[in-house]
Design a protein around this motif. Structure first.
Motif, PDB file in Angstrom:
ATOM      1  N   UNK A   3       0.722  -1.046   0.083  1.00 29.33           N
ATOM      2  CA  UNK A   3      -0.082   0.108  -0.491  1.00 29.33           C
ATOM      3  C   UNK A   3       0.916   1.091   0.024  1.00 29.33           C
ATOM      4  N   UNK A   4       1.549   1.234   1.279  1.00 29.64           N
ATOM      5  CA  UNK A   4       2.730   2.424   0.289  1.00 29.64           C
ATOM      6  C   UNK A   4       3.124   2.970  -0.298  1.00 29.64           C
ATOM      7  N   UNK A   5       3.501   1.520  -1.111  1.00 30.15           N
ATOM      8  CA  UNK A   5       4.689   2.113  -3.116  1.00 30.15           C
ATOM      9  C   UNK A   5       3.350   2.754  -3.382  1.00 30.15           C
ATOM     10  N   UNK A   6       1.709   2.303  -3.822  1.00 32.09           N
ATOM     11  CA  UNK A   6       1.319   2.860  -4.396  1.00 32.09           C
ATOM     12  C   UNK A   6       1.006   4.471  -3.823  1.00 32.09           C
ATOM     13  N   UNK A   7       0.518   4.693  -2.314  1.00 32.20           N
ATOM     14  CA  UNK A   7       0.407   5.783  -2.644  1.00 32.20           C
ATOM     15  C   UNK A   7       1.637   6.522  -2.669  1.00 32.20           C
TER      16      UNK A   7
ATOM     17  N   UNK B  51       8.547  16.170 -20.455  1.00 25.31           N
ATOM     18  CA  UNK B  51       8.741  16.834 -18.880  1.00 25.31           C
ATOM     19  C   UNK B  51       8.644  15.862 -17.712  1.00 25.31           C
ATOM     20  N   UNK B  52       6.918  16.118 -17.426  1.00 25.69           N
ATOM     21  CA  UNK B  52       6.070  15.366 -16.670  1.00 25.69           C
ATOM     22  C   UNK B  52       6.597  14.046 -16.481  1.00 25.69           C
ATOM     23  N   UNK B  53       6.547  13.565 -17.317  1.00 28.85           N
ATOM     24  CA  UNK B  53       6.533  12.081 -17.902  1.00 28.85           C
ATOM     25  C   UNK B  53       7.830  11.442 -17.446  1.00 28.85           C
ATOM     26  N   UNK B  54       9.341  12.391 -18.059  1.00 22.76           N
ATOM     27  CA  UNK B  54      10.417  12.009 -17.848  1.00 22.76           C
ATOM     28  C   UNK B  54      10.648  12.669 -16.273  1.00 22.76           C
ATOM     29  N   UNK B  55      10.406  13.550 -15.485  1.00 23.91           N
ATOM     30  CA  UNK B  55      10.182  13.459 -13.655  1.00 23.91           C
ATOM     31  C   UNK B  55      10.045  12.107 -12.648  1.00 23.91           C
ATOM     32  N   UNK B  56       8.108  12.207 -13.089  1.00 22.73           N
ATOM     33  CA  UNK B  56       7.504  11.116 -12.711  1.00 22.73           C
ATOM     34  C   UNK B  56       8.603   9.437 -12.899  1.00 22.73           C
ATOM     35  N   UNK B  57       8.897   9.348 -14.282  1.00 19.69           N
ATOM     36  CA  UNK B  57       9.711   7.938 -14.421  1.00 19.69           C
ATOM     37  C   UNK B  57      10.922   7.929 -13.301  1.00 19.69           C
ATOM     38  N   UNK B  66       7.919   0.621  -9.278  1.00 18.23           N
ATOM     39  CA  UNK B  66       7.855  -0.165 -10.910  1.00 18.23           C
ATOM     40  C   UNK B  66       8.543   0.167 -11.599  1.00 18.23           C
ATOM     41  N   UNK B  67       9.979  -0.353 -11.735  1.00 22.83           N
ATOM     42  CA  UNK B  67      11.203  -0.300 -11.812  1.00 22.83           C
ATOM     43  C   UNK B  67      11.368  -0.866 -13.207  1.00 22.83           C
ATOM     44  N   UNK B  68      10.842  -1.941 -13.355  1.00 22.67           N
ATOM     45  CA  UNK B  68      11.223  -2.193 -14.955  1.00 22.67           C
ATOM     46  C   UNK B  68      10.272  -1.923 -16.271  1.00 22.67           C
ATOM     47  N   UNK B  69       9.003  -1.839 -15.584  1.00 22.94           N
ATOM     48  CA  UNK B  69       7.973  -1.010 -16.742  1.00 22.94           C
ATOM     49  C   UNK B  69       8.184   0.455 -16.535  1.00 22.94           C
ATOM     50  N   UNK B  70       9.484   1.233 -15.883  1.00 19.91           N
ATOM     51  CA  UNK B  70       9.200   2.744 -16.114  1.00 19.91           C
ATOM     52  C   UNK B  70      11.057   2.692 -16.449  1.00 19.91           C
ATOM     53  N   UNK B  71      11.900   1.637 -16.480  1.00 19.12           N
ATOM     54  CA  UNK B  71      13.504   1.226 -16.635  1.00 19.12           C
ATOM     55  C   UNK B  71      12.761   1.101 -18.763  1.00 19.12           C
ATOM     56  N   UNK B  72      11.557   0.232 -18.766  1.00 16.72           N
ATOM     57  CA  UNK B  72      11.689  -0.170 -20.649  1.00 16.72           C
ATOM     58  C   UNK B  72      10.562   0.720 -21.537  1.00 16.72           C
ATOM     59  N   UNK B  96      23.383   4.535 -25.097  1.00 14.90           N
ATOM     60  CA  UNK B  96      24.107   4.099 -23.807  1.00 14.90           C
ATOM     61  C   UNK B  96      23.400   4.564 -22.745  1.00 14.90           C
ATOM     62  N   UNK B  97      22.197   5.852 -22.888  1.00 18.41           N
ATOM     63  CA  UNK B  97      21.585   5.768 -21.333  1.00 18.41           C
ATOM     64  C   UNK B  97      20.580   4.330 -21.507  1.00 18.41           C
ATOM     65  N   UNK B  98      19.644   4.466 -23.016  1.00 14.84           N
ATOM     66  CA  UNK B  98      19.273   3.352 -23.173  1.00 14.84           C
ATOM     67  C   UNK B  98      19.590   2.141 -22.998  1.00 14.84           C
ATOM     68  N   UNK B  99      20.942   1.799 -22.876  1.00 10.61           N
ATOM     69  CA  UNK B  99      20.406   0.310 -22.469  1.00 10.61           C
ATOM     70  C   UNK B  99      21.008   0.029 -20.894  1.00 10.61           C
ATOM     71  N   UNK B 100      21.585   1.215 -20.256  1.00  8.61           N
ATOM     72  CA  UNK B 100      21.530   1.268 -18.964  1.00  8.61           C
ATOM     73  C   UNK B 100      20.548   1.276 -19.127  1.00  8.61           C
ATOM     74  N   UNK B 101      18.900   1.553 -18.820  1.00  4.72           N
ATOM     75  CA  UNK B 101      17.734   1.266 -18.576  1.00  4.72           C
ATOM     76  C   UNK B 101      17.030  -0.066 -18.962  1.00  4.72           C
ATOM     77  N   UNK B 102      17.562  -0.397 -19.740  1.00  6.67           N
ATOM     78  CA  UNK B 102      17.589  -1.939 -20.352  1.00  6.67           C
ATOM     79  C   UNK B 102      18.267  -2.859 -19.493  1.00  6.67           C
ATOM     80  N   UNK B 103      18.956  -1.809 -18.814  1.00  7.03           N
ATOM     81  CA  UNK B 103      19.621  -2.935 -17.942  1.00  7.03           C
ATOM     82  C   UNK B 103      19.310  -3.352 -16.449  1.00  7.03           C
ATOM     83  N   UNK B 104      18.292  -1.902 -16.461  1.00  6.43           N
ATOM     84  CA  UNK B 104      17.460  -2.206 -14.735  1.00  6.43           C
ATOM     85  C   UNK B 104      16.186  -3.029 -15.221  1.00  6.43           C
ATOM     86  N   UNK B 105      15.635  -2.993 -16.810  1.00  7.94           N
ATOM     87  CA  UNK B 105      14.928  -3.909 -17.227  1.00  7.94           C
ATOM     88  C   UNK B 105      15.131  -5.172 -16.598  1.00  7.94           C
TER      89      UNK B 105
END
Lengths: 140, 108
Positions: A3-7, B51-57, B66-72, B96-105
């Motif tokens: 829940x904390x993560x989603x929040x 810009x907003x999407x990049x900050x959120x990701x 949501x690391x995998x999906x964000x990194x993808x 290079x940055x894209x491959x960094x992100x793929x490493x997280x995926x």
């Protein structure tokens, strides 16, 4: 997913969303893009074809406009005043200032850093000044 | 060590995201023509949203949400930018940055 993560995720999305709403309200970002495009086209036409005459700019005159306060560049024979845009270059002001007043050097730098496709944006970020006139013996 | 990768990628995403939000007009120059043509939004609004999407990701990757999906998404985004830029220093940097992100995926 607890829940904390989603929040936290929801909080981040809402916070950034509010930031975007606040920022977009202070900028004119909702202008009709079709109108904007037309305005640009009209502006380009008026700039480049005013009275069917484009002033001829020599390499020497171009070279005089080589500072951040007065920056002209030439691409494919067209000279643009990009002074207003120099400070907006995301890659830093210095990268642009080094090619102010240049033609070949500017073309090479732009193509090398961003690719030839970006050249089509020059009329949008700069003001068309005229056509570069090559004076015999001026270029090697 | 995965933490180092996440922090590094987040810094990049935050820097670009914040700068795009602070002054969108600086960045409209980099939007490919085809994006402007198919989008119903103004170039400035496209930059703001991007810009907003990049900050959120960036925040998701930094805080481990949501690391995998964000990194993808970041990797695909960067590959598209790199493709648009072509064989240029900026394009190679983004590969290079894209491959960094793929490493997280593909992290264990």
């Amino acid at each position: 997913m607890n829940k904390a993560t989603v929040t936290i995720a929801v909080f981040i999305v809402v916070a950034v969303g509010m930031l975007l709403i606040w920022r977009s309200s202070s900028l004119e970002v909702f202008t009709n893009p079709i109108e904007t495009e037309e305005e640009v086209v009209v502006e380009e036409e008026s700039n480049e074809n005013s009275g069917g005459f484009a002033p001829m700019i020599s390499e020497e005159e171009l070279a005089l406009h080589n500072s951040k306060d007065d920056c002209w560049v030439s691409y494919a024979g067209s000279v643009y005043d990009i002074t207003d845009w120099v400070g907006k270059h995301p890659g830093g002001m210095e990268a642009i200032i080094s090619v102010c007043g240049e033609s070949t050097k500017f073309e090479e730098a732009l193509n090398a850093q961003h690719g030839e496709d970006r050249a089509q944006m020059l009329p949008k970020v700069g003001q068309f000044i005229g056509t570069l006139g090559v004076i015999e013996g001026a270029q090697s | 060590m995965q933490c180092v990768l996440r922090v590094g990628l987040s810094i990049v995403l935050f820097w670009f995201g914040i700068n795009q939000i602070l002054d969108p007009s600086k960045w409209t120059y980099f939007i490919p023509e085809w994006v402007v043509n198919i989008s119903p939004f103004t170039p400035e609004l496209i930059v703001l949203l991007n810009g907003g999407v990049e900050i959120i990701l960036g925040a998701f990757i930094l805080f481990g949400i949501f690391v995998r999906i964000s990194a993808l998404i970041v990797a695909l985004h960067l590959f598209l930018i790199a493709l648009s830029l072509g064989n240029t220093p900026s394009g190679i940097r983004d590969v290079g940055l894209a491959f960094m992100a793929l490493a997280l995926v593909f992290k264990k």
